[in-house]
Design a protein around this motif. Structure first.
Motif, short mmCIF file in Angstrom:
data_model
loop_
_atom_site.label_atom_id
_atom_site.label_comp_id
_atom_site.label_asym_id
_atom_site.label_seq_id
_atom_site.Cartn_x
_atom_site.Cartn_y
_atom_site.Cartn_z
N ALA A 1 0.83 -1.20 0.00
CA ALA A 1 0.00 0.00 0.00
C ALA A 1 0.87 1.25 0.00
O ALA A 1 1.94 1.29 0.61
N SER A 2 0.39 2.29 -0.69
CA SER A 2 1.10 3.57 -0.75
C SER A 2 0.24 4.72 -0.25
O SER A 2 0.70 5.54 0.53
N TRP A 3 -0.99 4.81 -0.73
CA TRP A 3 -1.81 5.99 -0.56
C TRP A 3 -2.88 5.83 0.54
O TRP A 3 -3.33 4.72 0.82
N ILE A 4 -3.30 6.95 1.10
CA ILE A 4 -4.65 7.10 1.65
C ILE A 4 -5.42 7.83 0.57
O ILE A 4 -5.12 8.98 0.24
N HIS A 5 -6.41 7.18 0.00
CA HIS A 5 -7.17 7.77 -1.10
C HIS A 5 -8.29 8.65 -0.56
O HIS A 5 -9.47 8.30 -0.61
N GLY A 6 -7.90 9.81 -0.06
CA GLY A 6 -8.87 10.76 0.52
C GLY A 6 -8.81 10.74 2.03
O GLY A 6 -9.16 9.74 2.66
N ILE A 7 -8.34 11.84 2.62
CA ILE A 7 -8.08 11.84 4.06
C ILE A 7 -9.27 12.29 4.89
O ILE A 7 -9.24 12.17 6.11
N HIS A 8 -10.33 12.82 4.26
CA HIS A 8 -11.46 13.28 5.04
C HIS A 8 -12.14 12.11 5.76
O HIS A 8 -12.54 11.12 5.14
N ASP A 9 -12.24 12.21 7.07
CA ASP A 9 -12.87 11.19 7.90
C ASP A 9 -12.19 9.82 7.77
O ASP A 9 -12.82 8.79 8.00
N SER A 10 -10.92 9.80 7.43
CA SER A 10 -10.21 8.53 7.30
C SER A 10 -9.60 8.14 8.64
O SER A 10 -8.79 8.89 9.20
N PRO A 11 -9.92 6.95 9.16
CA PRO A 11 -9.31 6.52 10.41
C PRO A 11 -7.81 6.28 10.27
O PRO A 11 -7.06 6.40 11.24
N VAL A 12 -7.36 5.94 9.06
CA VAL A 12 -5.92 5.75 8.86
C VAL A 12 -5.19 7.09 8.95
O VAL A 12 -4.12 7.18 9.55
N GLU A 13 -5.77 8.13 8.37
CA GLU A 13 -5.17 9.45 8.50
C GLU A 13 -5.13 9.88 9.96
O GLU A 13 -4.14 10.43 10.44
N GLN A 14 -6.20 9.61 10.69
CA GLN A 14 -6.26 9.98 12.10
C GLN A 14 -5.22 9.20 12.91
O GLN A 14 -4.54 9.76 13.77
N ALA A 15 -5.09 7.91 12.61
CA ALA A 15 -4.10 7.10 13.31
C ALA A 15 -2.69 7.58 12.97
O ALA A 15 -1.83 7.72 13.85
N ALA A 16 -2.43 7.83 11.68
CA ALA A 16 -1.10 8.28 11.27
C ALA A 16 -0.74 9.60 11.93
O ALA A 16 0.40 9.80 12.37
N ARG A 17 -1.70 10.49 12.00
CA ARG A 17 -1.44 11.79 12.64
C ARG A 17 -1.14 11.60 14.12
O ARG A 17 -0.22 12.20 14.68
N ALA A 18 -1.92 10.72 14.77
CA ALA A 18 -1.70 10.48 16.20
C ALA A 18 -0.35 9.81 16.45
O ALA A 18 0.31 10.08 17.47
N PHE A 19 0.08 8.97 15.53
CA PHE A 19 1.36 8.28 15.67
C PHE A 19 2.55 9.13 15.21
O PHE A 19 3.69 8.68 15.26
N GLY A 20 2.27 10.32 14.69
CA GLY A 20 3.35 11.20 14.27
C GLY A 20 3.97 10.82 12.94
O GLY A 20 5.11 11.18 12.66
N MET A 21 3.24 10.12 12.10
CA MET A 21 3.76 9.70 10.79
C MET A 21 3.70 10.87 9.80
O MET A 21 2.65 11.51 9.65
N ARG A 22 4.79 11.12 9.13
CA ARG A 22 4.82 12.19 8.13
C ARG A 22 3.98 11.79 6.92
O ARG A 22 4.03 10.65 6.47
N MET A 23 3.23 12.75 6.38
CA MET A 23 2.41 12.54 5.20
C MET A 23 2.71 13.64 4.18
O MET A 23 2.94 14.78 4.55
N VAL A 24 2.67 13.26 2.91
CA VAL A 24 2.89 14.19 1.81
C VAL A 24 1.70 14.09 0.86
O VAL A 24 1.30 12.99 0.47
N GLU A 25 1.12 15.24 0.50
CA GLU A 25 -0.02 15.24 -0.42
C GLU A 25 0.41 14.75 -1.80
O GLU A 25 1.44 15.15 -2.34
N PHE A 26 -0.37 13.82 -2.37
CA PHE A 26 -0.04 13.24 -3.67
C PHE A 26 -1.35 12.80 -4.32
O PHE A 26 -1.66 11.61 -4.40
N THR A 27 -2.12 13.77 -4.79
CA THR A 27 -3.49 13.49 -5.23
C THR A 27 -3.54 13.15 -6.71
O THR A 27 -3.78 14.00 -7.56
N VAL A 28 -3.22 11.92 -7.05
CA VAL A 28 -3.53 11.33 -8.36
C VAL A 28 -3.61 9.83 -8.26
O VAL A 28 -3.84 9.15 -9.25
N GLY A 29 -3.45 9.28 -7.06
CA GLY A 29 -3.47 7.84 -6.89
C GLY A 29 -4.80 7.21 -7.20
O GLY A 29 -4.88 6.01 -7.44
#
Length: 474
Positions: free
Chosen positions: A84-112
């Motif tokens: 896996a590479s992408w979160i395909h849309g971060i709005h209301d995504s539990p993975v985005e919320q978990a990644a943010r809570a865990f301090g994981m760096r994210m980079v916007e890449f909207t074409v996946g």
């Protein structure tokens, strides 16, 4: 020395130590509240939530690592997400919320999500010439026009139709030239291949129902596997334990590997549908007819990543990717600029569907040469030989048998959720067998959020009460 002693495990303290054997000194199976089969995102999510609620949970994982189809390769100091590479849309995504809570760096890449123009793309027409901005706008407008018709046709379609059938019907409603029709037909076929690894005429009519991007897409420059590592922290994960048999009955479950057996009140099985279908893991008794029918309506896809790294950049600054239209793009039509992740000249492309099948036995170098030949058709001699090549081989992985599941004709979205219905050996008895994983989540299957949410649902089904998904990172 036994196999269990030789294999590492993630211990209850989160470190790596000697794996515990599956039987006590008297030879009787250990007694556990819940056995989780598979340490991918679904299994780790379920185990973490249950352990927080006081359950004794053991996770059995066939691989020598956690994460399943979330796998980051760090060979040579480079970071490459082979799974896996992408979160395909971060709005209301539990993975985005978990990644943010865990301090994981994210980079916007909207074409996946294979959008035609959500971010800058360099398009080349069939003859190899660069398309003008006006031509790209007209092309994207035609795609949106057909997509609007497709939404109506899909909502009214029976389950036996294919996605390709509905594309043809939508195109037939347009009073367009043959060239315009063919360009949008081609787009939708490549969209099906890049999203689900299968040609549109073999994908169920509802196979792209979930293909909606809600918000920006993001990727992880430090590797997606940090999510799996954080979820696994503190869990009892037994690595190198390939489960061969799950016997389930009213009194509980007994799970067998080549070298050990484990007993528990219940199990959550999170292996990919390809493994369930292959018979390497046997359920005794087999799935009931309702779940067996749903399982038969899914297939694991043929979808491989190809990462090409170069000494210098030959494509334009500011673009997110390169797209080639026409017959020359039958296999290699899209390349995505990974430079925004790691500040290096690198492109990601996919061998998807027919291309993945045709090149399955090719060497990495031969696959790279085929893709680079198409880049040279577009950019000429400016394209150097790649300095490194990474090609995934999920089709040949015995613990996945493909990258993720797609829907066959005859399936509907609800079939995903049918697989996750708790199974009770007796009508009024306890539920002892639960299935989870990306293929069991109907709202957004084939994604990491689907895997996570399916694990959350499985934990709630075991507990028979709600728990907050945010407990994963609280």
């Amino acid at each position: 020395m036994t196999a269990e002693q030789e294999l590492p495990s993630v211990s209850a303290g989160g470190g790596v130590g000697a794996g515990a054997a599956g039987t006590d000194p008297a030879g009787k199976p250990d007694r556990i509240d819940t056995l989780v089969v598979g340490a991918g995102i679904a299994g780790l999510t379920a185990a973490r939530l249950l352990q927080r609620e006081g359950h004794r949970v053991v996770v059995l994982e066939a691989r020598s690592r956690v994460g399943g189809r979330v796998w980051t390769d760090r060979t040579g100091g480079r970071i490459t997400d082979r799974g896996a590479s992408w979160i395909h849309g971060i709005h209301d995504s539990p993975v985005e919320q978990a990644a943010r809570a865990f301090g994981m760096r994210m980079v916007e890449f909207t074409v996946g999500g294979y959008q035609p123009d959500s971010r800058p793309l360099t398009y080349f027409e069939a003859a190899g010439a660069r398309m003008s901005p006006d031509a790209v706008r007209r092309y994207a407008d035609d795609i949106r026009t057909v997509n609007t018709v497709l939404e109506r046709l899909i909502s009214d379609a029976g389950s036996e139709a294919t996605f390709g059938d509905l594309v043809e019907r939508a195109l037939a409603e347009q009073d367009w030239s043959s060239a315009r029709v063919e360009s949008v037909r081609e787009y939708n076929d490549r969209r099906a291949q890049e999203q689900y690894g299968v040609a549109m005429m073999h994908l169920g009519a509802h196979g792209l129902d979930d293909d909606v991007i809600d918000g920006p897409e993001v990727v992880f420059p430090d590797g997606y596997d940090e999510l799996a590592s954080r979820l696994a922290d503190g869990l009892d994960v037994r690595l190198g334990h390939a489960v061969t048999r799950v016997a389930w009955a009213s009194e509980g479950v007994v799970i067998s590997t080549a070298d050990a057996s484990f007993a528990a009140a219940r199990t959550i099985v999170t292996v990919p549908v390809g493994v369930l279908q292959a018979g390497d893991l046997v359920l005794e008794p087999p799935l009931p007819p309702r779940q067996a029918r749903a399982l038969a309506l899914f297939r694991m896809n043929a979808f491989e990543k190809v990462v090409l790294r170069f000494r210098q950049r030959f494509w334009e600054d500011g673009v997110y990717g390169i797209r080639q239209l026409g017959p020359e793009g039958e296999w290699w039509h899209s390349w995505y600029d990974l430079g925004r992740l790691h500040d290096e000249p690198a492109l990601l492309t996919f061998a998807a569907g027919p291309a993945a099948i045709a090149t399955r036995d090719w060497s990495d170098d031969d696959i790279a040469a085929s893709s680079v030949a198409q880049l040279r058709r577009l950019y000429g001699d400016a394209v150097p030989d790649p300095t490194s090549v990474v090609v995934t081989r999920w089709q040949d992985d015995p613990f996945s048998r493909g990258s993720y599941a797609y829907m066959l004709p005859g399936s509907v979205g609800a079939d995903h959720d049918v697989l996750a219905e708790p199974l009770r050996p007796a009508p009024c008895g306890p539920a002892v067998l639960h299935l989870a994983g990306e293929a069991t989540w109907g709202d957004d299957p084939a994604t990491v959020p689907a895997a996570l949410l399916s694990g959350h649902r499985a934990a709630q089904n075991v507990l028979e009460r709600p728990v907050a998904v945010s407990d994963l990172w609280a």
